[in-house]
Design an enzyme around this catalytic site. Structure first.
Site, PDB file in Angstrom:
ATOM      1  N   GLU A   1      -6.812   5.032   7.675  1.00 44.02           N
ATOM      2  CA  GLU A   1      -6.543   6.447   7.369  1.00 44.02           C
ATOM      3  C   GLU A   1      -7.750   7.087   6.685  1.00 44.02           C
ATOM      4  O   GLU A   1      -8.040   8.267   6.891  1.00 44.02           O
ATOM      5  CB  GLU A   1      -5.271   6.561   6.507  1.00 44.02           C
ATOM      6  CG  GLU A   1      -4.029   6.311   7.351  1.00 44.02           C
ATOM      7  CD  GLU A   1      -2.860   5.709   6.606  1.00 44.02           C
ATOM      8  OE1 GLU A   1      -2.837   5.738   5.364  1.00 44.02           O
ATOM      9  OE2 GLU A   1      -1.959   5.173   7.288  1.00 44.02           O
TER      10      GLU A   1
ATOM     11  N   GLU B   1      -5.768  -4.576  10.476  1.00 43.69           N
ATOM     12  CA  GLU B   1      -4.725  -3.580  10.715  1.00 43.69           C
ATOM     13  C   GLU B   1      -5.031  -2.811  11.989  1.00 43.69           C
ATOM     14  O   GLU B   1      -5.794  -1.835  11.970  1.00 43.69           O
ATOM     15  CB  GLU B   1      -4.661  -2.588   9.550  1.00 43.69           C
ATOM     16  CG  GLU B   1      -4.304  -3.209   8.224  1.00 43.69           C
ATOM     17  CD  GLU B   1      -3.647  -2.200   7.291  1.00 43.69           C
ATOM     18  OE1 GLU B   1      -2.536  -2.471   6.839  1.00 43.69           O
ATOM     19  OE2 GLU B   1      -4.232  -1.134   7.050  1.00 43.69           O
TER      20      GLU B   1
ATOM     21  N   ASN C   1       0.869  -1.178   0.000  1.00 41.78           N
ATOM     22  CA  ASN C   1       0.000   0.000   0.000  1.00 41.78           C
ATOM     23  C   ASN C   1       0.906   1.228   0.000  1.00 41.78           C
ATOM     24  O   ASN C   1       1.458   1.596   1.033  1.00 41.78           O
ATOM     25  CB  ASN C   1      -0.898  -0.042   1.249  1.00 41.78           C
ATOM     26  CG  ASN C   1      -1.714   1.228   1.420  1.00 41.78           C
ATOM     27  OD1 ASN C   1      -1.811   2.044   0.498  1.00 41.78           O
ATOM     28  ND2 ASN C   1      -2.296   1.399   2.594  1.00 41.78           N
ATOM     29  N   TRP C   2       1.040   1.838  -1.157  1.00 43.81           N
ATOM     30  CA  TRP C   2       1.974   2.971  -1.264  1.00 43.81           C
ATOM     31  C   TRP C   2       1.407   4.258  -0.685  1.00 43.81           C
ATOM     32  O   TRP C   2       2.115   5.247  -0.567  1.00 43.81           O
ATOM     33  CB  TRP C   2       2.350   3.190  -2.740  1.00 43.81           C
ATOM     34  CG  TRP C   2       3.168   2.100  -3.341  1.00 43.81           C
ATOM     35  CD1 TRP C   2       3.535   0.911  -2.754  1.00 43.81           C
ATOM     36  CD2 TRP C   2       3.749   2.084  -4.655  1.00 43.81           C
ATOM     37  NE1 TRP C   2       4.304   0.172  -3.623  1.00 43.81           N
ATOM     38  CE2 TRP C   2       4.445   0.866  -4.802  1.00 43.81           C
ATOM     39  CE3 TRP C   2       3.728   2.983  -5.718  1.00 43.81           C
ATOM     40  CZ2 TRP C   2       5.118   0.533  -5.972  1.00 43.81           C
ATOM     41  CZ3 TRP C   2       4.395   2.652  -6.881  1.00 43.81           C
ATOM     42  CH2 TRP C   2       5.096   1.436  -7.011  1.00 43.81           C
ATOM     43  N   LYS C   3       0.130   4.269  -0.377  1.00 43.26           N
ATOM     44  CA  LYS C   3      -0.517   5.476   0.166  1.00 43.26           C
ATOM     45  C   LYS C   3      -0.265   6.652  -0.787  1.00 43.26           C
ATOM     46  O   LYS C   3      -0.194   6.450  -1.988  1.00 43.26           O
ATOM     47  CB  LYS C   3      -0.043   5.735   1.598  1.00 43.26           C
ATOM     48  CG  LYS C   3      -0.163   4.467   2.465  1.00 43.26           C
ATOM     49  CD  LYS C   3       0.025   4.697   3.925  1.00 43.26           C
ATOM     50  CE  LYS C   3      -0.145   3.383   4.674  1.00 43.26           C
ATOM     51  NZ  LYS C   3      -0.090   3.518   6.113  1.00 43.26           N
TER      52      LYS C   3
ATOM     53  N   SER D   1       3.157  -2.041  10.313  1.00 44.59           N
ATOM     54  CA  SER D   1       4.603  -2.145  10.549  1.00 44.59           C
ATOM     55  C   SER D   1       5.175  -3.519  10.198  1.00 44.59           C
ATOM     56  O   SER D   1       6.082  -4.018  10.878  1.00 44.59           O
ATOM     57  CB  SER D   1       4.943  -1.755  11.989  1.00 44.59           C
ATOM     58  OG  SER D   1       4.558  -0.403  12.241  1.00 44.59           O
TER      59      SER D   1
ATOM     60  N   GLY E   1       2.344   2.360  10.745  1.00 41.31           N
ATOM     61  CA  GLY E   1       3.333   3.427  10.600  1.00 41.31           C
ATOM     62  C   GLY E   1       4.033   3.779  11.901  1.00 41.31           C
ATOM     63  O   GLY E   1       4.717   4.795  11.986  1.00 41.31           O
TER      64      GLY E   1
ATOM     65  N   GLY F   1       2.743  -1.059   4.318  1.00 44.97           N
ATOM     66  CA  GLY F   1       2.810   0.354   3.960  1.00 44.97           C
ATOM     67  C   GLY F   1       4.254   0.771   3.729  1.00 44.97           C
ATOM     68  O   GLY F   1       4.824   0.559   2.668  1.00 44.97           O
ATOM     69  N   GLY F   2       4.860   1.377   4.753  1.00 47.28           N
ATOM     70  CA  GLY F   2       6.196   1.966   4.643  1.00 47.28           C
ATOM     71  C   GLY F   2       7.208   1.079   3.928  1.00 47.28           C
ATOM     72  O   GLY F   2       7.905   1.534   3.000  1.00 47.28           O
TER      73      GLY F   2
ATOM     74  N   HIS G   1      -9.591   1.613   4.663  1.00 51.80           N
ATOM     75  CA  HIS G   1      -8.331   1.744   5.397  1.00 51.80           C
ATOM     76  C   HIS G   1      -8.533   2.707   6.570  1.00 51.80           C
ATOM     77  O   HIS G   1      -9.290   3.667   6.460  1.00 51.80           O
ATOM     78  CB  HIS G   1      -7.239   2.262   4.457  1.00 51.80           C
ATOM     79  CG  HIS G   1      -5.886   2.196   5.073  1.00 51.80           C
ATOM     80  ND1 HIS G   1      -5.433   3.144   5.953  1.00 51.80           N
ATOM     81  CD2 HIS G   1      -4.893   1.275   4.959  1.00 51.80           C
ATOM     82  CE1 HIS G   1      -4.204   2.812   6.354  1.00 51.80           C
ATOM     83  NE2 HIS G   1      -3.858   1.684   5.764  1.00 51.80           N
TER      84      HIS G   1
HETATM   85  P1  PGA Z   1       2.717   0.392   7.644  1.00 51.48           P
HETATM   86  O1  PGA Z   1       1.282   0.639   6.973  1.00 51.48           O
HETATM   87  O2  PGA Z   1       3.255  -0.895   7.100  1.00 51.48           O
HETATM   88  O3  PGA Z   1       3.546   1.589   7.235  1.00 51.48           O
HETATM   89  O4  PGA Z   1       2.494   0.321   9.116  1.00 51.48           O
HETATM   90  C1  PGA Z   1       0.390  -0.418   6.778  1.00 51.48           C
HETATM   91  C2  PGA Z   1      -0.900   0.089   6.172  1.00 51.48           C
HETATM   92  O5  PGA Z   1      -1.357   1.163   6.583  1.00 51.48           O
HETATM   93  O6  PGA Z   1      -1.483  -0.544   5.287  1.00 51.48           O
END
Ligand code: PGA
Length: 257
Positions: free
Chosen positions: A103, A173, A11-13, A219, A179, A240-241, A101
């Protein structure tokens, strides 16, 4: 035994221009072997603006990397300024769409009802929704983690028959792990994945519950993915990251080696 294939999604956001995306996908492609795709569905979900370039490079080089999107509107078209519909994504060879998600829930007013509408639209366009659920830290501390996740699932899958539920994937999640560098323990992730599967039996039936892939996200990195994936009910990762670095993401995909 189940035959659920691993599903690892980046997930590149809101990161990467379409030019960055081309480079990142090429690098990832070079770091993976054909065998890797025998075991794992490898998906990257760039921002909308990079999807066309991503599709082009994937098709031109016959890559086995699959494309995901990070949201989809529930209507096919119309007066919805700034929105992107499921059929538009499907035409860009998108196979998976991340929905609900945390966010989006936190910053953009996403509700379970909207996730339900989006899920129907994504299924209707022949793609796989990845429905995200997860509790906040205070909800976990108050002992509400399961009730929160249970009600998110019931909301997202409301009035969907077992066949449609079975065509979805789910990402657990925990909000406090996204993050933050603070991963859920494999036990906590595995327990919640098991709870999600039990809830799917109630929402749909046991065949459906066995079939749906349940991912963990929050994470995830090359150092913790193996222990998370060792849990019987954890079938993949939403990353994500670490997905922004092709070396790190490839190492996650290749966690077995
Ligand atoms: P993260 O994000 O790996 O940076 O914690 C995961 C996500 O939000 O899908």
């Amino acid at each position: 035994m189940t035959d659920r294939r691993d599903l690892i999604v980046g997930n590149w956001k809101m990161n990467a221009t379409h030019l960055d995306a081309i480079q990142m996908i090429q690098k990832l492609h070079y770091r993976l072997e054909l065998d890797d795709y025998d075991r794992v569905d490898v998906v990257v979900a760039p921002p909308f603006t990079a999807l066309r370039s991503a599709q082009t490079v994937i098709e031109a080089d016959r890559m086995l990397i699959q494309l995901g999107a990070q949201n989809a509107h529930w209507e096919e078209n119309g007066a919805f300024t700034g929105e992107v519909s499921a059929p538009m994504l499907e035409r860009l060879a998108v196979s998976y769409v991340i929905l609900g998600h945390s966010e989006r829930r936190q910053y953009f007013g996403e509700t379970d009802e909207l996730v339900n509408k989006r899920t129907r639209a994504v299924l209707g366009a022949g793609m796989t929704p990845i429905v995200c659920v997860g509790e906040t830290l205070s909800q976990r501390e108050d002992g509400e983690a399961q009730s929160v996740v249970g009600s998110q699932l019931r909301g997202a899958f409301a009035r969907l028959g077992p066949d449609l539920v079975g065509a979805c994937s789910i990402a657990y999640e925990p909000v406090w792990a996204i993050g933050t560098g603070r991963t859920a323990s494999p036990e906590d992730a595995g327990d919640m994945a098991a709870f999600i599967r039990e809830t799917l039996i109630e929402i749909a039936n046991s065949d459906t519950a066995e079939q749906v892939r349940v991912l963990y996200g929050g994470s995830v990195n090359a150092g913790n993915v193996k222990d998370l994936m060792a849990k019987r009910h954890v079938d993949g990762a939403l990353v994500g990251g670490a997905s922004l670095d092709p070396d790190k993401f490839a190492a996650i995909v290749r966690y077995r080696l």
